[in-house]
Motif scaffolding. Sequence first.
Motif, PDB file in Angstrom:
ATOM      1  N   GLU A 415       0.813  -1.223   0.000  1.00  0.00           N
ATOM      2  CA  GLU A 415       0.000   0.000   0.000  1.00  0.00           C
ATOM      3  C   GLU A 415       0.844   1.270   0.000  1.00  0.00           C
ATOM      4  OE1 GLU A 415      -2.512  -0.456   3.406  1.00  0.00           O
ATOM      5  OE2 GLU A 415      -3.751  -2.020   2.479  1.00  0.00           O
ATOM      6  N   GLY A 416       2.181   1.118  -0.062  1.00  0.00           N
ATOM      7  CA  GLY A 416       3.057   2.268  -0.144  1.00  0.00           C
ATOM      8  C   GLY A 416       3.181   3.065   1.133  1.00  0.00           C
ATOM      9  N   ARG A 417       3.029   2.418   2.299  1.00  0.00           N
ATOM     10  CA  ARG A 417       3.103   3.141   3.575  1.00  0.00           C
ATOM     11  C   ARG A 417       3.994   2.400   4.588  1.00  0.00           C
ATOM     12  NH1 ARG A 417      -0.304   0.814   7.185  1.00  0.00           N
ATOM     13  NH2 ARG A 417      -1.730  -0.757   6.377  1.00  0.00           N
ATOM     14  N   PHE A 418       5.053   1.790   4.087  1.00  0.00           N
ATOM     15  CA  PHE A 418       5.944   1.038   4.958  1.00  0.00           C
ATOM     16  C   PHE A 418       6.543   1.915   6.053  1.00  0.00           C
ATOM     17  CE2 PHE A 418      10.342  -0.148   6.020  1.00  0.00           C
ATOM     18  CZ  PHE A 418      10.152  -1.409   6.546  1.00  0.00           C
ATOM     19  N   ALA A 419       7.100   3.055   5.683  1.00  0.00           N
ATOM     20  CA  ALA A 419       7.763   3.915   6.668  1.00  0.00           C
ATOM     21  C   ALA A 419       6.787   4.390   7.732  1.00  0.00           C
ATOM     22  CB  ALA A 419       8.415   5.102   5.975  1.00  0.00           C
ATOM     23  N   GLU A 420       5.580   4.722   7.319  1.00  0.00           N
ATOM     24  CA  GLU A 420       4.577   5.182   8.284  1.00  0.00           C
ATOM     25  C   GLU A 420       4.200   4.070   9.254  1.00  0.00           C
ATOM     26  OE1 GLU A 420       4.266   7.741   4.657  1.00  0.00           O
ATOM     27  OE2 GLU A 420       4.478   5.591   5.066  1.00  0.00           O
ATOM     28  N   TYR A 421       4.001   2.862   8.721  1.00  0.00           N
ATOM     29  CA  TYR A 421       3.643   1.748   9.595  1.00  0.00           C
ATOM     30  C   TYR A 421       4.789   1.405  10.539  1.00  0.00           C
ATOM     31  CZ  TYR A 421       2.346  -2.855  11.307  1.00  0.00           C
ATOM     32  OH  TYR A 421       2.067  -3.913  12.132  1.00  0.00           O
ATOM     33  N   ARG A 422       6.016   1.414  10.025  1.00  0.00           N
ATOM     34  CA  ARG A 422       7.190   1.146  10.865  1.00  0.00           C
ATOM     35  C   ARG A 422       7.254   2.125  12.030  1.00  0.00           C
ATOM     36  NH1 ARG A 422      12.499   3.249   8.281  1.00  0.00           N
ATOM     37  NH2 ARG A 422      11.296   5.138   8.790  1.00  0.00           N
ATOM     38  N   ASP A 423       7.125   3.404  11.745  1.00  0.00           N
ATOM     39  CA  ASP A 423       7.234   4.420  12.798  1.00  0.00           C
ATOM     40  C   ASP A 423       6.101   4.290  13.813  1.00  0.00           C
ATOM     41  OD1 ASP A 423       9.421   5.284  11.423  1.00  0.00           O
ATOM     42  OD2 ASP A 423       8.460   7.050  10.557  1.00  0.00           O
ATOM     43  N   GLU A 424       4.903   3.984  13.313  1.00  0.00           N
ATOM     44  CA  GLU A 424       3.754   3.817  14.208  1.00  0.00           C
ATOM     45  C   GLU A 424       3.934   2.605  15.117  1.00  0.00           C
ATOM     46  OE1 GLU A 424      -0.772   2.088  13.711  1.00  0.00           O
ATOM     47  OE2 GLU A 424       0.043   3.310  12.075  1.00  0.00           O
ATOM     48  N   PHE A 425       4.332   1.484  14.530  1.00  0.00           N
ATOM     49  CA  PHE A 425       4.477   0.260  15.318  1.00  0.00           C
ATOM     50  C   PHE A 425       5.601   0.389  16.332  1.00  0.00           C
ATOM     51  CE2 PHE A 425       6.347  -3.763  16.384  1.00  0.00           C
ATOM     52  CZ  PHE A 425       5.259  -4.578  16.630  1.00  0.00           C
ATOM     53  N   LEU A 426       6.780   0.779  15.874  1.00  0.00           N
ATOM     54  CA  LEU A 426       7.936   0.834  16.764  1.00  0.00           C
ATOM     55  C   LEU A 426       7.792   1.915  17.820  1.00  0.00           C
ATOM     56  CD1 LEU A 426      10.884   0.282  14.246  1.00  0.00           C
ATOM     57  CD2 LEU A 426       9.723  -1.406  15.695  1.00  0.00           C
ATOM     58  N   GLY A 427       7.140   3.023  17.470  1.00  0.00           N
ATOM     59  CA  GLY A 427       6.913   4.077  18.446  1.00  0.00           C
ATOM     60  C   GLY A 427       6.087   3.601  19.618  1.00  0.00           C
ATOM     61  N   ARG A 428       5.149   2.716  19.335  1.00  0.00           N
ATOM     62  CA  ARG A 428       4.307   2.163  20.399  1.00  0.00           C
ATOM     63  C   ARG A 428       5.003   1.003  21.109  1.00  0.00           C
ATOM     64  NH1 ARG A 428      -1.924  -0.127  19.623  1.00  0.00           N
ATOM     65  NH2 ARG A 428      -2.122  -1.020  21.731  1.00  0.00           N
ATOM     66  N   TYR A 429       5.592   0.080  20.362  1.00  0.00           N
ATOM     67  CA  TYR A 429       6.177  -1.119  20.950  1.00  0.00           C
ATOM     68  C   TYR A 429       7.340  -0.779  21.881  1.00  0.00           C
ATOM     69  CZ  TYR A 429       7.988  -5.910  21.187  1.00  0.00           C
ATOM     70  OH  TYR A 429       8.413  -7.139  21.625  1.00  0.00           O
ATOM     71  N   TYR A 430       8.168   0.181  21.469  1.00  0.00           N
ATOM     72  CA  TYR A 430       9.349   0.542  22.250  1.00  0.00           C
ATOM     73  C   TYR A 430       9.182   1.870  22.989  1.00  0.00           C
ATOM     74  CZ  TYR A 430      11.866  -3.146  19.729  1.00  0.00           C
ATOM     75  OH  TYR A 430      12.279  -4.350  19.220  1.00  0.00           O
ATOM     76  N   ALA A 431       7.950   2.246  23.263  1.00  0.00           N
ATOM     77  CA  ALA A 431       7.689   3.560  23.858  1.00  0.00           C
ATOM     78  C   ALA A 431       8.486   3.805  25.125  1.00  0.00           C
ATOM     79  CB  ALA A 431       6.197   3.712  24.136  1.00  0.00           C
ATOM     80  N   ASN A 432       8.707   2.766  25.905  1.00  0.00           N
ATOM     81  CA  ASN A 432       9.388   2.933  27.192  1.00  0.00           C
ATOM     82  C   ASN A 432      10.753   2.262  27.252  1.00  0.00           C
ATOM     83  OD1 ASN A 432       7.112   4.321  28.414  1.00  0.00           O
ATOM     84  ND2 ASN A 432       6.073   2.315  28.401  1.00  0.00           N
ATOM     85  N   ILE A 433      11.301   1.929  26.064  1.00  0.00           N
ATOM     86  CA  ILE A 433      12.582   1.233  26.021  1.00  0.00           C
ATOM     87  C   ILE A 433      13.567   2.021  25.178  1.00  0.00           C
ATOM     88  CG2 ILE A 433      13.763  -0.919  25.438  1.00  0.00           C
ATOM     89  CD1 ILE A 433      11.091  -2.340  25.620  1.00  0.00           C
ATOM     90  N   PRO A 434      14.664   2.521  25.745  1.00  0.00           N
ATOM     91  CA  PRO A 434      15.674   3.227  24.959  1.00  0.00           C
ATOM     92  C   PRO A 434      16.276   2.299  23.894  1.00  0.00           C
ATOM     93  CG  PRO A 434      16.040   3.508  27.304  1.00  0.00           C
ATOM     94  CD  PRO A 434      15.005   2.437  27.171  1.00  0.00           C
ATOM     95  N   PRO A 435      16.692   2.843  22.741  1.00  0.00           N
ATOM     96  CA  PRO A 435      17.237   2.009  21.669  1.00  0.00           C
ATOM     97  C   PRO A 435      18.365   1.088  22.113  1.00  0.00           C
ATOM     98  CG  PRO A 435      16.862   4.232  20.891  1.00  0.00           C
ATOM     99  CD  PRO A 435      16.600   4.255  22.370  1.00  0.00           C
ATOM    100  N   GLU A 436      19.235   1.555  23.014  1.00  0.00           N
ATOM    101  CA  GLU A 436      20.376   0.731  23.423  1.00  0.00           C
ATOM    102  C   GLU A 436      19.973  -0.461  24.264  1.00  0.00           C
ATOM    103  OE1 GLU A 436      19.952   4.157  26.374  1.00  0.00           O
ATOM    104  OE2 GLU A 436      19.865   3.872  24.187  1.00  0.00           O
TER     105      GLU A 436
END
Length: 440
Positions: A415-436
Amino acid sequence: MTEPAAGTSPASGNAHATDTTFELHTRIGEIDGAAVHGRTGVIHTPHGDIHTPAFIPVATKATVKTLTPEQVRSTGAEAMLSNAYHLYLQPGEDIVDTAGGLAEFENWHGPTYTDSGGFQVMSLGVGFKKVLAMDVANLTEGDIRAAKKERMALVDEDGVDFKSVIDGSAHRFTPEKSMQIQHGLGADIMFAFDELTTLVDTRVYQEESVARTHRWARRCLVEHDRLTRERAHRPLQSLWGVVQGAQYEDLRRQAARGLVELSREAEDAGRRGFGGFGIGGALEKENLGTITSWVCDELPDDRPRHMLGISEPDDLFTCIAAGADTFDCVAPTRLARRGGVYTLDGRLNLMAARHKRDFIPIDTETGGYVNGHYTRAYIHHLLKAHEFLAGTLCTLHNINFMMTLTRNIRRSIEEGRFAEYRDEFLGRYYANIPPEQRGR
């Protein structure tokens, strides 16, 4: 079905002439102005199709621990990956072959993968505690590699000597032996025997290892072609080369180009080439996307690419954008047996006391059988009571989560919205976890 890609045409006279091919569908093209290799497609195999990107559950010993094949299928999984090392030791590839091959033996009746056995030979023999570190910042060489006198595996030019994890008996794997085992197991997709190195190996050793893995890959192709012709009564199997080279760009590119050239040489000689490619080795998390992209720069578009040992959500998005098509990892199932489960809001440990009176599903939004029938409180009770059903329910949920995630990623690309879905999913999944702190 598409026409077979070059080098994967059926062997002359094979009674089961359907081969594994790749059909490319949709490309991502670019993200934030930068070109990327990500795409969707379908891998056609003699036992069915795999829609990519796809997560492949690991059935190490011809079973996904705690689940029946029917339960695995209910999650939407289209293929399973088993381990040549473990099945060689028990029950033996001859038993599986006599049963009609892996899919028949385990009552899966769908596409199957086997890895070459190289990972287990190296990790169980050269490393400690099945560990091949992806992050060596706080580790010493002694934490990662056993001293030579303590190792259960020793590498030479011809192959690897190792001791069985079952009884300590001595065995030897060579490229030819790995092909013979995997042909006996009968998986649709199998991998060339390679040497797995660690991040603490020197640059010089990495160079030697890449060259050795290249020579082993050539031997695998020759033996694969011989066995294909000899075993014309069995469905065709697709051999995939494995790209090593650690964190070095020149070695990764050299390894990928070398495998492509080996494949072309085989095809030009009328033999079978590589039907796809695996990307292996210990990789530092922060370099995962970059390394995957280097490799995919060098690989042909008409062959699928499998990322070995990847399952963390951020890693999936990273590798898919960089061009990987399929993935496998034991983490979702191993974690589940200890009470670890995935949710859209991050990972939970259902052993924790706070779930004792938590009378809600694990993750309503993800759906699936477990969320429709059981509460966190009930599964917490099963875990505390050491009931086997706990592992079944947590494993079923985690595989369903991975299937749902990859299915949604596939849809977002189409559907041409990979980047949007990635940012939405990861923003929620890792909301309280620093990248490191995002583990593998």
